[in-house]
Design a protein around this motif. Sequence first.
Motif: not given
Length: 78
Positions: A3-26
């Motif tokens: 559950s901690i791992v999934s929370a960290v992954l959700f937070f990283i996804a939120f940061l990528i989406n909120a900061a509009d960080i451009s990443t590769n397709d993966t």
Amino acid sequence: MLSIVSAVLFFIAFLINAADISTNDTFTSTNIMLIGLAVLALHLAGLGSGWRVRGRRRRNPLPGSQREAVNTRQPLGG
């Protein structure tokens, strides 16, 4: 733990989406969110709940004096 791992992954996804960080397709925010959902599903299924040793150890329910009396009996028919 999962559950901690999934929370960290959700937070990283939120940061990528909120900061509009451009990443590769993966590593898009959607892919990281889906990985987080998969890890959360594994947690809810009980996979990361911990390891238990399931031995066949049997407790003797008899107190000490009765246990000795049971152990000194002769087998039947002999």
